[in-house]
Design a protein around this motif. Structure first.
Motif, PDB file in Angstrom:
ATOM      1  N   LEU A   9      24.636  10.535  29.044  1.00 40.64           N
ATOM      2  CA  LEU A   9      23.442  10.474  28.208  1.00 40.64           C
ATOM      3  C   LEU A   9      22.923   9.053  28.086  1.00 40.64           C
ATOM      4  CD1 LEU A   9      24.810  12.727  25.403  1.00 40.64           C
ATOM      5  CD2 LEU A   9      22.842  13.259  26.801  1.00 40.64           C
ATOM      6  N   THR A  10      23.573   8.129  28.743  1.00 39.07           N
ATOM      7  CA  THR A  10      23.313   6.704  28.529  1.00 39.07           C
ATOM      8  C   THR A  10      23.275   6.428  27.035  1.00 39.07           C
ATOM      9  OG1 THR A  10      21.822   6.902  30.409  1.00 39.07           O
ATOM     10  CG2 THR A  10      21.980   4.772  29.389  1.00 39.07           C
ATOM     11  N   ALA A  11      24.371   6.708  26.405  1.00 39.81           N
ATOM     12  CA  ALA A  11      24.459   6.458  24.970  1.00 39.81           C
ATOM     13  C   ALA A  11      25.060   5.074  24.764  1.00 39.81           C
ATOM     14  CB  ALA A  11      25.326   7.516  24.307  1.00 39.81           C
ATOM     15  N   ILE A  50      29.757  11.638  20.475  1.00 43.55           N
ATOM     16  CA  ILE A  50      29.783  10.228  20.098  1.00 43.55           C
ATOM     17  C   ILE A  50      31.039   9.890  19.326  1.00 43.55           C
ATOM     18  CG2 ILE A  50      28.654   8.575  18.575  1.00 43.55           C
ATOM     19  CD1 ILE A  50      26.057   9.616  19.517  1.00 43.55           C
ATOM     20  N   LEU A  51      31.413  10.742  18.376  1.00 40.04           N
ATOM     21  CA  LEU A  51      32.596  10.446  17.593  1.00 40.04           C
ATOM     22  C   LEU A  51      33.867  10.643  18.408  1.00 40.04           C
ATOM     23  CD1 LEU A  51      31.744  11.865  14.096  1.00 40.04           C
ATOM     24  CD2 LEU A  51      31.896   9.513  14.815  1.00 40.04           C
ATOM     25  N   ALA A  52      33.888  11.718  19.202  1.00 38.53           N
ATOM     26  CA  ALA A  52      35.133  12.050  19.897  1.00 38.53           C
ATOM     27  C   ALA A  52      35.429  11.111  21.050  1.00 38.53           C
ATOM     28  CB  ALA A  52      35.069  13.478  20.410  1.00 38.53           C
ATOM     29  N   SER A  53      34.466  10.283  21.442  1.00 36.09           N
ATOM     30  CA  SER A  53      34.772   9.361  22.531  1.00 36.09           C
ATOM     31  C   SER A  53      35.417   8.090  22.000  1.00 36.09           C
ATOM     32  CB  SER A  53      33.503   9.017  23.307  1.00 36.09           C
ATOM     33  OG  SER A  53      32.595   8.380  22.458  1.00 36.09           O
ATOM     34  N   ASP A  54      35.615   8.015  20.689  1.00 36.66           N
ATOM     35  CA  ASP A  54      36.261   6.835  20.131  1.00 36.66           C
ATOM     36  C   ASP A  54      37.487   7.186  19.321  1.00 36.66           C
ATOM     37  OD1 ASP A  54      35.801   4.440  17.613  1.00 36.66           O
ATOM     38  OD2 ASP A  54      36.286   4.001  19.694  1.00 36.66           O
ATOM     39  N   GLY A  55      37.879   8.415  19.316  1.00 36.08           N
ATOM     40  CA  GLY A  55      39.039   8.785  18.505  1.00 36.08           C
ATOM     41  C   GLY A  55      39.456  10.176  18.895  1.00 36.08           C
ATOM     42  N   TYR A  56      40.549  10.631  18.329  1.00 36.90           N
ATOM     43  CA  TYR A  56      41.047  11.959  18.679  1.00 36.90           C
ATOM     44  C   TYR A  56      40.813  12.886  17.503  1.00 36.90           C
ATOM     45  CZ  TYR A  56      43.543   8.547  21.455  1.00 36.90           C
ATOM     46  OH  TYR A  56      43.856   7.484  22.227  1.00 36.90           O
ATOM     47  N   TRP A 109      14.965   7.349  27.426  1.00 35.60           N
ATOM     48  CA  TRP A 109      15.497   6.107  27.979  1.00 35.60           C
ATOM     49  C   TRP A 109      16.999   6.005  27.751  1.00 35.60           C
ATOM     50  CZ3 TRP A 109      12.374   3.978  31.137  1.00 35.60           C
ATOM     51  CH2 TRP A 109      10.996   4.018  30.932  1.00 35.60           C
ATOM     52  N   ALA A 110      17.393   6.181  26.489  1.00 35.12           N
ATOM     53  CA  ALA A 110      18.824   6.070  26.168  1.00 35.12           C
ATOM     54  C   ALA A 110      19.003   6.629  24.772  1.00 35.12           C
ATOM     55  CB  ALA A 110      19.259   4.608  26.205  1.00 35.12           C
ATOM     56  N   ILE A 111      20.238   6.810  24.375  1.00 31.37           N
ATOM     57  CA  ILE A 111      20.513   7.203  22.994  1.00 31.37           C
ATOM     58  C   ILE A 111      21.261   6.038  22.367  1.00 31.37           C
ATOM     59  CG2 ILE A 111      21.584   8.929  21.535  1.00 31.37           C
ATOM     60  CD1 ILE A 111      19.753  10.297  23.303  1.00 31.37           C
ATOM     61  N   VAL A 112      20.626   5.375  21.431  1.00 28.04           N
ATOM     62  CA  VAL A 112      21.269   4.214  20.827  1.00 28.04           C
ATOM     63  C   VAL A 112      21.651   4.559  19.407  1.00 28.04           C
ATOM     64  CG1 VAL A 112      20.963   1.831  20.154  1.00 28.04           C
ATOM     65  CG2 VAL A 112      19.896   2.676  22.227  1.00 28.04           C
TER      66      VAL A 112
END
Lengths: 455, 173
Positions: free
Chosen positions: A224-226, A255-261, A378-381
């Motif tokens: 997603l180009t986040a 978004i949350l799950a890509s930084d924690g379990y 464009w992206a998700i910021v």
């Protein structure tokens, strides 16, 4: 003409090969870092370049508008009319005060009381706090997407060319790339978790399942180009806790799950979602409910309680608003998750709508249309803040606790804290609120005498 | 009203118009939660719809909202011979009067007053009490002895109230 034929197939072959090579290279450059959690910083550079282009575009539009001597349409986030935050009592007293010189502390009815309700009603018709939360936020400056443009009559030729270039890049280059990445990510998730599911339960399985999940979420993030900024990562949720966050779109989960379990909670769907869900639960315990079970609140509460009490299980991720809100406010949190008695880890998510609005307006777009729109932005910021954990105090009940958590999240994310229920997107408001207003007003005209006869 | 204010109100009109046919129906208004909990919500919605019609277009929408424009100082000294602007003190009072006067006979009868009172207080006050409040109000305002409040009597009762300020809505620029 016939001489071109052999050249034709040669050219076509070369083109095909070079495109494939290019794509594979790109995929490798994106997937490999995703697996190891490394980032080259390309996305940040991309973001900065885009910002400069947007600023230039805005200046051009303003110049165009000035030439034609028209005022530019600028959306205001804080509402379009001036509203005074006074209560019903104060307002009515003020109206009466200007009308008559009578003593004000005797409760009675005046014909002028109607002005209060009348004006309040018209104010809400012109601008109310609730309905505007269910449609996408308006941008202050244009971001070269036709879907967000309100001033199209002022666009110069250069700007149109730039926009056309943008369309080309987004649809012909970024979109196929992103779709390919998403495809890879999802298939890896399904196969990876199924494979891990065959291992015997134990530390090895847990370790592998965590990393498979993480890796696939990271690939999806790149799909997603986040561009995500995490703050206060020391407050990340721990086992046995519940993570609550404000809800803007299904992407929040990624978004949350890509930084924690996390362990996910949700309803079992059919189709592709169902396949993914069933695969995920083989590798580590998520809490999926059948459609019939969702209505049974006690069952839901019991399963969640069982999950958090087992300290070896991952923290649960829940969105208490129950529906997607457009990220300008936080609406009422449903009290179910706050009754369980576990530690609550609040998380605030704030998107920057300039690069792509992540809000899912489910009454306007279906899931596929939504994903397509996401992938052609464009992206998700966004920024994610992990807030310090909270527990329910002995003197507050679940609703007060929920409101306390909600205020903390709203404050951190810079969002408006509303008491209205997100369910108002689809349903009518309860009569109880009107009855409250009527009760307040009755006190003003007959006072608080409890011994008066009531029919 | 400035160009940007009209644009803003048009944007609001279209966002309320779920059917996307250029007109608003009563349901479109009732979808606003803060209006639905207003005790006089239904009466106010009625004010937008001309006699016997179920749809209001943008022009009608603006006409009704125009009653709530603040009164500018330079307008007071304007052309006295022209038609009265919609947001004059008299027209603002007329708007409020019409909220009471359901059958549009230019008089607020006891029943009409009772109806509005009942809407505003819900179930919290008994019929007898409400009746006595209505009687007292009519008694105080009535001057020609017809047990109803005409528009002139209405205006007289409210002559000291700051109508201009209380029935005006300012735009943020």
């Amino acid at each position: 003409m016939f001489l071109l034929l052999p050249f034709d197939s040669l050219v076509v072959n070369l083109l095909g090969i070079s495109i494939t090579v290019l794509f594979t290279l790109l995929l490798v450059f994106i997937i490999v870092p995703a697996i190891f959690g490394v980032s080259f910083g390309i996305r940040k550079v991309y973001m900065k370049t885009l910002l400069k282009i947007f600023q230039w575009a805005t200046l051009r539009i303003e110049r165009g508008a000035k030439e034609k001597n028209h005022p530019l349409y600028k959306p205001y986030v804080n509402g379009i009319i001036a509203k005074e935050p006074t209560s019903l009592e104060e307002e009515i007293k003020e109206i009466r005060r200007s009308g008559s010189g009578k003593a004000l502390d005797t409760p009675e009815f005046e014909l002028s009381d109607i002005f209060y309700f009348c004006r309040k009603g018209i104010e809400t018709i012109m601008d109310d706090e609730v309905t505007k939360r269910f449609s996408a936020e308006e941008l202050e400056s244009w971001n070269l997407l036709s879907r967000t443009n309100y001033n199209f009559q002022y666009i110069s030729l250069r700007l149109t060319v730039l926009w056309g270039l943008g369309v080309l890049i987004r649809y012909c280059f970024l979109l196929p790339l992103r779709v390919a990445l998403a495809f890879t990510g999802i298939s890896l998730l399904v196969t990876g978790t199924t494979v891990v599911g065959y291992l015997p339960n134990g530390r090895c399985k847990d370790f592998l399942s965590k990393h498979v999940h993480l890796m696939c979420y990271r690939i999806c993030v790149r799909a997603l180009t986040a561009i995500i900024t995490y703050h206060d990562r020391e407050n990340r949720p721990r086992n046995g806790g519940i993570c609550v966050a404000n809800h803007t779109s299904p992407i929040d989960v990624i978004i949350l799950a890509s930084d924690g379990y996390y362990a996910m909670v949700g309803q079992i769907h059919g189709g592709l979602m169902g396949v993914i869900q069933r695969a995920m639960v083989k590798a580590c315990p998520h809490v999926w409910f059948e459609r019939s079970e969702v209505k049974d609140r006690h069952l839901v509460a019991r399963r969640l309680t069982e999950h958090v009490q087992d300290k070896s299980k991952l923290p649960i991720l829940i969105f208490p608003e129950g529906t997607c809100i457009n990220n300008t406010s936080v609406m009422m949190f449903k009290k179910g998750s706050f009754e369980i008695g576990a530690t609550v880890y609040p998380v605030a998510i704030k998107y920057d709508p300039q690069f792509g609005d992540a809000f899912w307006n489910s009454s306007k777009y279906g899931m596929v249309t939504y994903l397509l729109r996401m992938m052609t932005s464009w992206a998700i910021v966004c920024s994610v803040w992990y807030l310090p954990p909270m527990t329910r105090q002995p003197e507050e009940d679940a609703v007060q606790f929920a409101n306390r958590v909600k205020s903390a999240i709203a404050r951190q994310g810079g969002l408006v804290d509303l008491l209205w229920d997100g369910g108002l997107k689809r349903e009518k408001v309860k009569d109880a609120f009107k009855e409250e207003q009527q009760k307040l007003y009755s006190k003003m005209i007959v006072g608080n005498h409890e011994d008066r006869s009531r029919s | 009203v400035s160009h940007s204010q009209i644009t803003r109100l048009y944007s609001r009109f279209t966002s309320l118009d779920k059917g996307e046919n250029g007109t608003l129906s009563r349901e479109d208004f009732q979808r606003i939660p803060e209006l639905a909990i207003n005790p006089l919500g239904d009466r106010i919605i009625n004010a937008f719809f001309p006699e016997g019609e179920d749809q209001v277009n943008f022009r009608g929408f603006m006409r009704t909202l125009a009653h709530f424009r603040p009164i500018e100082d330079n307008e007071k000294s304007k052309d006295q011979n022209g038609p009265e602007p919609l947001n004059s003190r008299s027209n603002k009072l007329h708007f409020a009067f019409r909220l009471y006067d359901l059958d549009k006979d230019d008089k607020i009868s006891r029943d009409e007053l009772l109806q509005v009172l009942r809407m505003m207080v819900g179930v919290n006050i008994s019929d007898e009490q409400l009746g006595s409040i209505a009687d007292r109000t009519i008694q105080e305002a009535d001057q020609d002895g017809d047990s109803a409040i005409s528009f002139a009597e209405f205006v007289k009762v409210l002559e000291k109230v700051d109508v201009e300020q209380k029935m005006s809505i300012r735009f943020l620029h």
